[in-house]
Design an enzyme around this catalytic site. Sequence first.
Site, mmCIF file in Angstrom:
data_model
loop_
_atom_site.group_PDB
_atom_site.id
_atom_site.type_symbol
_atom_site.label_atom_id
_atom_site.label_comp_id
_atom_site.label_asym_id
_atom_site.label_seq_id
_atom_site.Cartn_x
_atom_site.Cartn_y
_atom_site.Cartn_z
ATOM 1 N N SER A 259 0.818 -1.210 0.000
ATOM 2 C CA SER A 259 0.000 0.000 0.000
ATOM 3 C C SER A 259 0.854 1.263 0.000
ATOM 4 C CB SER A 259 -0.942 0.005 1.209
ATOM 5 O OG SER A 259 -0.206 0.203 2.394
ATOM 6 N N LYS B 168 -0.194 4.100 6.700
ATOM 7 C CA LYS B 168 -0.684 5.020 5.681
ATOM 8 C C LYS B 168 -0.121 6.414 5.941
ATOM 9 C CE LYS B 168 -3.391 2.249 3.427
ATOM 10 N NZ LYS B 168 -3.849 1.292 4.404
#
Lengths: 196, 196
Positions: free
Chosen positions: B118, B155
Amino acid sequence: MKKLTPAVLKQRSECIRNFYTERGRMPSFSEIGGLVGLSSKSSVFKLIERLEKEQSLSRDVNGRLLPGPMSHPLRVLGSVEAGFPSPAEEELADTLSLDDLMVKNRQATFLLKVSGDSMSGVGIMPGDMVIIDRSLSPKSGDIVVAEVDGAWTMKRLKKSGENIVLVAANPNYKPIRPKNELKIAGVVTGVVRKYQ
Amino acid sequence: MKKLTPAVLKQRSECIRNFYTERGRMPSFSEIGGLVGLSSKSSVFKLIERLEKEQSLSRDVNGRLLPGPMSHPLRVLGSVEAGFPSPAEEELADTLSLDDLMVKNRQATFLLKVSGDSMSGVGIMPGDMVIIDRSLSPKSGDIVVAEVDGAWTMKRLKKSGENIVLVAANPNYKPIRPKNELKIAGVVTGVVRKYQ
DNA sequence: ATTGACAGCGAACGATCGTTCTTCATATAA
DNA sequence: TTATATGAAGAACGATCGTTCGCTGTCAAT
């Protein structure tokens, strides 16, 4: 006297650790006394006994003080998606030093700052530092720093028989087939990046 | 006795340095004697005097031995595209320790192995290890490890006023807007990757 | 108020530290 | 050859090391 809180204990432990990182050696008992504010060596002795039991300090075979279990410990935990560890798990986890992890042969190793995005496809971004080992013999598939026809580059080495090609990890760069000479300065054994 | 060649001197110096990197402290004079094969402390004393003059060793304010100029040296060189350094340049270059470079607050820092892609857009690949500092307060733009609605992820944090979003660096992942709770475990301060 | 545990101080101990001195053996120069 | 310089050994020194013991004073529980 007041109870000796874990906070105070930790603070004193850090005093000692700071001394080590600053001076490159462990302080003597008298020096520790001066650092944490104890005027008696025997008090320091008891303090050390505690810190030993808490594993925040250890000793040599010869009884000399060592910082932590060994070298510069860093906790290593599981993977991000596996879930985040509880404090209990942390205590069980291995510890290691970045230096020990990344550098095998210190004499032949050095760091190089990366400029250019020719290897951004494999996660080596401009500004990163690559760890280079000069003592390794480059194999096919290794990322190497090399001088090709007079210019220095970092590319992936591909050998097939006598054929040698240097391939970038970015489609904008074309593979290089060295015409004359190919001097390989070292093999990239690691990447480190620092934010902030 | 034969002349004491520079080669022998260097070898003895390396014996001492090896002891330091292995044991985390400098050896005593008697220990040095055992390492290099001198049965008299006074001989060691003379050896140390020499090495001091040659700068391959130094001493504390308190007269204690120190390895070389200081710390665990790693040579840092220029950037790849700037050309490769000559041996002469290397000697002038700065040296540093990976631990000192990457870790500010050792107590609050740990490593985490990355799985999933990610964040591959910013060069954090699966298998890399991220260095996480728990003591930092996350700011907008920081890469964080967080628990959102029960799941742990890494993230980039985006704040705009009261609005908090967690954005991946891979277009295949959609931004996350935490509904209930957002627990941030720490801020990613670095990335290390090891080949081979 | 009494007790007990705890944190710290201070003195004393043998062990080891780093240092200095003298002596011996050998390689090199005169 | 003799003379000199050099590398190492060994003994002895005070200083500091880490350790142990006994003591004082304070906090907290009884």
